[in-house]
Write an enzyme that holds these catalytic residues in place. Structure first.
Site, PDB file in Angstrom:
ATOM      1  N   ASP A   1       1.076   1.542  -1.345  1.00 20.03           N
ATOM      2  CA  ASP A   1       0.857   2.471  -2.455  1.00 20.03           C
ATOM      3  C   ASP A   1      -0.532   3.107  -2.361  1.00 20.03           C
ATOM      4  O   ASP A   1      -1.520   2.409  -2.153  1.00 20.03           O
ATOM      5  CB  ASP A   1       0.958   1.747  -3.796  1.00 20.03           C
ATOM      6  CG  ASP A   1       2.339   1.155  -4.033  1.00 20.03           C
ATOM      7  OD1 ASP A   1       3.305   1.656  -3.434  1.00 20.03           O
ATOM      8  OD2 ASP A   1       2.437   0.197  -4.823  1.00 20.03           O
TER       9      ASP A   1
ATOM     10  N   ASP B   1       5.006   3.738   1.218  1.00 24.76           N
ATOM     11  CA  ASP B   1       5.763   3.444   0.001  1.00 24.76           C
ATOM     12  C   ASP B   1       5.427   4.492  -1.051  1.00 24.76           C
ATOM     13  O   ASP B   1       5.452   5.681  -0.771  1.00 24.76           O
ATOM     14  CB  ASP B   1       5.468   2.019  -0.468  1.00 24.76           C
ATOM     15  CG  ASP B   1       6.484   1.527  -1.499  1.00 24.76           C
ATOM     16  OD1 ASP B   1       7.561   2.137  -1.629  1.00 24.76           O
ATOM     17  OD2 ASP B   1       6.202   0.530  -2.178  1.00 24.76           O
TER      18      ASP B   1
ATOM     19  N   ASP C   1       2.307   4.008  -8.300  1.00 23.86           N
ATOM     20  CA  ASP C   1       3.251   3.004  -8.789  1.00 23.86           C
ATOM     21  C   ASP C   1       2.663   2.179  -9.926  1.00 23.86           C
ATOM     22  O   ASP C   1       1.475   1.822  -9.912  1.00 23.86           O
ATOM     23  CB  ASP C   1       3.653   2.053  -7.653  1.00 23.86           C
ATOM     24  CG  ASP C   1       4.733   2.638  -6.762  1.00 23.86           C
ATOM     25  OD1 ASP C   1       5.025   3.843  -6.892  1.00 23.86           O
ATOM     26  OD2 ASP C   1       5.283   1.886  -5.937  1.00 23.86           O
TER      27      ASP C   1
ATOM     28  N   ARG D   1      11.682   9.949  -6.720  1.00 22.79           N
ATOM     29  CA  ARG D   1      10.736   9.232  -7.577  1.00 22.79           C
ATOM     30  C   ARG D   1       9.550  10.095  -8.010  1.00 22.79           C
ATOM     31  O   ARG D   1       8.419   9.876  -7.606  1.00 22.79           O
ATOM     32  CB  ARG D   1      10.233   7.954  -6.917  1.00 22.79           C
ATOM     33  CG  ARG D   1      11.331   6.971  -6.538  1.00 22.79           C
ATOM     34  CD  ARG D   1      10.751   5.659  -6.032  1.00 22.79           C
ATOM     35  NE  ARG D   1      11.812   4.726  -5.662  1.00 22.79           N
ATOM     36  CZ  ARG D   1      11.604   3.472  -5.251  1.00 22.79           C
ATOM     37  NH1 ARG D   1      10.364   3.016  -5.157  1.00 22.79           N
ATOM     38  NH2 ARG D   1      12.618   2.693  -4.926  1.00 22.79           N
TER      39      ARG D   1
END
Length: 529
Positions: A161, A190, A194, A243
Site C-alpha cells: 500500500d 496492492d 487502504d 476500488r
C-alpha cells in the site's frame, strides 16, 4: 482478476534514487501545513490539526523522519516534519525511543498522535517505501509523492500500500499527494490508499491516484465494517482497474472527483455501506458505481454527476451496477459544511489543483483554484452547482508563477495530442498535457518545438507554460506559433501566461529559441479565454 493496464512508467520513475545522507535539524517554519484548510470528515470528532503548535523539523531520509518522531518528549508531543528529497529503503532504518515504534521497511506512524508530514522544497518522494498509520490519531500528510510500493517481489514495503491505515486510527487528513504504482497485483502492487480494522474520520483531498490495479479500500473483508466517515474530494483517479474506493460498511462522501479510465469498476459500495456521490466527473470508464463481486449489497445517494463515455455491465447475482439509469437508493446525512464545484468544471479544477507540488492550491467552490490562505469566496454551505465561467484577468505578459485560470484546459480534451521537434531521453511529448507537474518534455538540445494539437479546430487566446520543479527560469526566448499555418501569435521570454488575439487553429506550437539550462515543460495549457 486479470489486470489490463496498458501503460508503462518511464524507467526513471521505477528506479530507486541515490541514497541521501541521514540528517535531522530544527528549522524555522518554512512551509507549515495549511491546517485551516482541513475539510470533510477529518474536521469531525475533535478535528485534525496534526503537529500544529509543535516544533518544525527537517528531514531528507526515512531514518531522519523516524528520529524526529523518536526524539519527541512523548508520543503525543506535536511535531511538523518537513521532508525533501527522495526517501527510500537505502536511507530508512528503524529508530528506537520511548515516543515511537518504527520499522525499517516503511515510514511507520504507530501508536502516536499530533504529527504533520509535509513535502517542501523541490518535493518529497517516497520511492518504493509506503507510509503506514496504525493505532494513531490526528495525523496530516501533505504534498508528497508515494510510488511503486510492493507487496511481492523486491523491495517489499507496507503490504504493497502507498498509504495504509489500520487498527484504531482516527482523524487523518491526506492532502495534495500523488500516489502511483506501475501495475496491478500480478506486478506486485496492492492498494494506493487502504483503510481497515477500525479507521474513522479521514479525508483524502486534492490527490492523484493513478496507474494501479487497486485505488483503495475501506474494510478488508465483508466482516470488517467498522470503518467509515471518509471523505474523498477533488481527487484524480486515473488508469485504475477497480476500488475507487471499495467500501465495506460505513459511510463515505465522494464529491468533485475526476475518474478517468477505470477499467473494471469504480466506487464499489457493498456489505451495507452507504456512499454519497456528488458532482463527480466520470470519463472513459466502466461500471463506475454499484455493488460488484459480492451478493452483499451496499447503497448510494447520487446528485449532479456527469457520466462521459461510461459503459455498464448487465446486472447479476454478484454485480449490481448503478447504471445506466443512475438513481439514489439511500439517503446520507453529512455533518460538515462543504461547497460543490459544478461537475462540468471538475476536470479542469482537479487538473490545476490535485497532486503534490501544486502549491497546495484549492478550489474556492466556483471552479477557480486559489491559494489555501485565500479561503473561500462564498459561504461554505452545500450547494448543487457553481458558476463555470468566473471572471478572470489574464496577464498581458508571461508570469514566472502563473495562477491556474478559469475555464477548460483544451490540452486535456479527448481529441488533444502533442508532438514536437525532438525529445530528450526519458521525456515525452504527451507529458505536457497529462495534468501532472511531475512529468515533462525536454528537447534533445537547448532549443526546440513542442506543440498541442486537436483533430478539429479550437479557438485559443491564452496559453500557460509551466516548467517542471527545479527548472524554473530555464526557458529563455520563445515564439508562440499557429501550428496550422506557421503564423507567429506572440513572442517573449520565460514561462508563464501568454495571451493573444483569439485564433481558430488545430495546433499551437511553442518554439523555444534560447535557454539558460535544459528546458523542462511540465504542462502546456491552452484556453479559449
Amino acid at each position: 482478476m486479470k489486470r489490463r493496464l496498458g501503460w508503462r512508467l518511464p524507467a526513471a520513475l521505477a528506479s530507486t534514487a541515490v541514497v541521501a545522507a541521514v540528517g535531522v535539524a530544527l528549522q524555522a517554519p518554512q512551509a507549515v501545513a495549511a491546517t485551516g484548510g482541513v475539510t470533510g470528515y477529518a474536521t469531525q470528532n475533535g478535528g485534525t490539526t496534526g503537529g500544529a503548535g509543535g516544533a518544525t523539523v527537517s528531514a531528507s531520509t526515512g531514518t531522519a523522519i523516524h528520529a524526529a518522531l523518536c526524539n519527541r518528549a512523548s508520543s503525543s508531543t506535536p511535531i511538523i516534519i518537513q521532508v525533501s528529497g527522495t526517501i527510500n529503503h537505502g536511507n530508512t532504518t528503524k529508530v528506537s525511543g520511548n515516543s515511537c515504534n518504527t520499522a525499517a521497511d516503511k515510514i511507520e506512524l504507530k501508536e502516536i498522535s499530533n504529527v504533520t508530514i509535509i513535502g517542501v522544497g523541490g518535493g518529497a518522494i517516497f520511492d518504493q517505501l509506503g507510509i503506514h498509520i496504525r493505532d494513531s490519531s490526528n495525523i496530516i500528510i501533505q504534498n508528497v509523492t508515494v510510488r511503486n510500493v510492493k507487496k511481492s517481489g523486491s523491495p517489499l514495503s507496507n503490504g504493497g500500500d502507498a498509504i495504509g491505515m489500520e487498527s484504531s486510527v482516527r482523524r487523518v487528513w491526506v492532502d495534495h499527494v500523488t500516489l502511483e504504482a506501475s501495475g496491478g497485483e500480478s506486478e506486485g502492487y496492492d492498494g494506493l490508499f487502504d483503510m481497515k480494522d477500525d479507521v474513522q474520520y479521514v479525508t483524502l483531498s486534492y490527490a492523484i491516484l493513478r496507474n494501479s490495479g487497486r485505488g483503495g479500500l475501506i474494510g478488508s473483508s465483508e466482516s470488517d465494517t467498522g470503518n467509515g466517515f471518509i471523505t474523498f474530494h477533488h481527487n484524480l483517479y486515473s488508469n485504475i482497474d477497480s476500488r475507487t474506493p471499495l467500501l465495506r460498511g460505513g459511510i463515505a462522501h465522494m464529491y468533485n472527483n475526476h475518474y478517468v479510465n477505470l477499467h473494471e469498476s469504480g466506487i464499489n459500495s457493498r456489505a451495507g455501506a452507504k456512499a454519497k456521490v456528488d458532482n463527480n466527473y466520470f470519463k472513459d470508464s466502466k461500471d463506475v458505481l454499484g455493488t460488484f463481486y459480492t451478493s452483499e449489497l451496499g447503497s448510494w445517494q447520487v446528485s449532479g454527476n456527469i457520466f462521459d463515455n461510461v459503459t455498464w455491465s448487465s446486472p447479476g447475482t454478484d454485480n449490481r451496477p448503478a447504471g445506466p439509469n443512475v438513481v439514489s437508493n439511500t439517503t446520507v446525512s453529512i455533518p460538515y459544511a462543504y461547497t460543490l464545484d459544478a461537475a462540468s468544471c471538475v476536470p479542469s479544477v482537479v487538473a490545476a489543483t490535485a497532486g503534490a507540488n501544486k502549491g497546495l492550491q484549492v478550489s474556492n467552490g466556483s471552479c477557480t483554484p486559489v491559494s489555501p490562505s485565500a479561503g473561500p469566496t462564498s459561504s461554505p454551505t452545500p450547494r448543487p452547482s457553481a458558476s463555470t465561467s468566473p471572471s478572470a484577468q489574464p496577464s498581458a505578459s508571461p508570469s514566472s508563477s502563473p495562477q491556474p485560470p478559469s475555464g477548460t484546459n483544451l490540452s486535456l480534451a479527448s481529441d488533444a495530442g502533442a508532438d514536437g521537434s525532438s525529445k530528450a531521453s526519458g521525456t515525452s511529448y504527451g507529458n505536457v498535457k497529462d495534468g501532472s507537474l511531475t512529468t515533462f518534455w525536454s528537447p534533445s538540445g537547448a532549443t526546440g518545438d513542442i506543440s498541442v494539437k486537436w483533430s478539429s479546430a479550437k479557438s485559443v487566446s491564452r496559453v500557460i507554460i509551466r516548467e517542471a520543479s527545479g527548472s524554473t527560469g530555464a526557458i529563455g526566448s520563445w515564439q508562440l506559433l499557429n501550428g496550422a499555418n506557421g503564423a507567429v501569435l506572440k513572442s517573449g521570454s520565460g514561462a508563464g501566461t501568454i495571451t493573444f488575439t483569439a485564433t481558430s487553429t488545430t495546433k499551437v506550437t511553442l518554439r523555444i529559441t534560447s535557454s539558460s539550462a535544459t528546458p523542462k515543460v511540465a504542462e502546456f495549457e491552452t484556453y479559449a479565454s
